[in-house]
Motif scaffolding. Structure first.
Motif, PDB file in Angstrom:
ATOM      1  N   ASN A 138       0.811  -1.217   0.000  1.00 17.93           N
ATOM      2  CA  ASN A 138       0.000   0.000   0.000  1.00 17.93           C
ATOM      3  C   ASN A 138       0.845   1.269   0.000  1.00 17.93           C
ATOM      4  OD1 ASN A 138       0.544  -0.830   2.790  1.00 17.93           O
ATOM      5  ND2 ASN A 138      -0.690   0.924   3.392  1.00 17.93           N
ATOM      6  N   GLN A 144       1.868   1.105  -7.780  1.00 15.57           N
ATOM      7  CA  GLN A 144       0.428   1.268  -8.012  1.00 15.57           C
ATOM      8  C   GLN A 144       0.166   2.069  -9.283  1.00 15.57           C
ATOM      9  OE1 GLN A 144      -1.749   2.489  -4.382  1.00 15.57           O
ATOM     10  NE2 GLN A 144      -0.022   1.645  -3.233  1.00 15.57           N
ATOM     11  N   VAL A 157      -8.247  -3.585  -1.029  1.00 13.55           N
ATOM     12  CA  VAL A 157      -7.061  -3.648  -0.173  1.00 13.55           C
ATOM     13  C   VAL A 157      -7.253  -4.772   0.845  1.00 13.55           C
ATOM     14  CG1 VAL A 157      -5.616  -2.392   1.476  1.00 13.55           C
ATOM     15  CG2 VAL A 157      -6.673  -1.166  -0.443  1.00 13.55           C
ATOM     16  N   ASP A 171      -0.429  -3.619   4.320  1.00 15.67           N
ATOM     17  CA  ASP A 171      -1.680  -3.800   3.610  1.00 15.67           C
ATOM     18  C   ASP A 171      -1.314  -4.021   2.145  1.00 15.67           C
ATOM     19  OD1 ASP A 171      -2.919  -3.210   6.003  1.00 15.67           O
ATOM     20  OD2 ASP A 171      -3.568  -1.204   5.408  1.00 15.67           O
ATOM     21  N   VAL A 173      -2.502  -3.903  -1.854  1.00 19.35           N
ATOM     22  CA  VAL A 173      -3.457  -3.390  -2.832  1.00 19.35           C
ATOM     23  C   VAL A 173      -3.545  -4.396  -3.971  1.00 19.35           C
ATOM     24  CG1 VAL A 173      -4.124  -1.423  -4.269  1.00 19.35           C
ATOM     25  CG2 VAL A 173      -2.717  -1.053  -2.234  1.00 19.35           C
TER      26      VAL A 173
END
Length: 198
Positions: A138, A144, A157, A171, A173
């Protein structure tokens, strides 16, 4: 017979070939270009761990969970980095693309787009995948953005999903692309590569 069979893919001066122990020296040099193992949000091996990194990838290939490639400059044979199919699920014809990293000197060039185009094309057009997925930390905002540039859709997520190398919990994604979305994504990626070449 494995869902992902050994294959070499090439385009635009980039070659993806099955990762092997013979790539150890080149992969170590690639990781050293930018000291990439110091980034807490990637899986780049420390130089002394390069052989173990390759051996782990080969074991995962044997188990059918991952198929790792060395990303090579076609003209010179210089190893630029590595990328993999992973979380391979033949029953639903799904693979994820990840474990991707490149020497710092070729980041933000055509290399990643070309490698992803080759892998997505092979997954959808040759393997007949229904879905290709990606996952990233994350806090790995560059990753990303790169995944989103490919045309992938953000699925959500997974909170508290995995350990980072520094022991903190990340976390994750999650992204995916369905087979029906591939033709438009392919056209866009080819357009971007053509613009880059001008």
């Amino acid at each position: 017979m494995a869902f992902v069979e050994p294959v070499t893919l090439r385009d635009r001066g980039v070659r993806l070939e099955p990762l092997a122990l013979a790539h150890e020296e080149g992969l170590r040099a690639a990781a050293t270009d930018g000291e990439l193992w110091k980034l807490r949000i990637t899986s780049v091996p420390e130089p002394q761990d390069t052989r173990a990194y390759i051996e782990a990838a080969l074991k995962m290939r044997e188990d059918g969970n991952r198929f790792a490639f060395a990303v090579v400059e076609d003209a010179t044979g210089k190893v630029l980095g590595s990328t993999s199919y992973h979380d391979i699920v033949p029953a639903v014809k799904r693979v994820e693309i990840g474990y991707t990293w490149y020497r710092q000197s070729v980041q933000r060039t055509h290399v990643n787009t070309t490698a992803k185009l080759l892998m997505m094309g092979h997954a959808f057009d040759t393997l007949g995948c229904h879905v290709v997925g990606w996952r990233t930390d994350n806090y790995n905002f560059a990753s990303q953005r790169a995944i989103e540039r490919l045309g992938a859709k953000k699925d959500g997520v997974l909170r508290g999903h995995a350990l980072r190398r520094d022991g903190t919990i990340r976390d994750t994604v999650m992204y995916s692309m369905r087979a029906g979305e591939w033709p438009e994504a392919k056209a866009q990626l080819l357009y971007l590569l053509e613009r880059h070449a001008q």
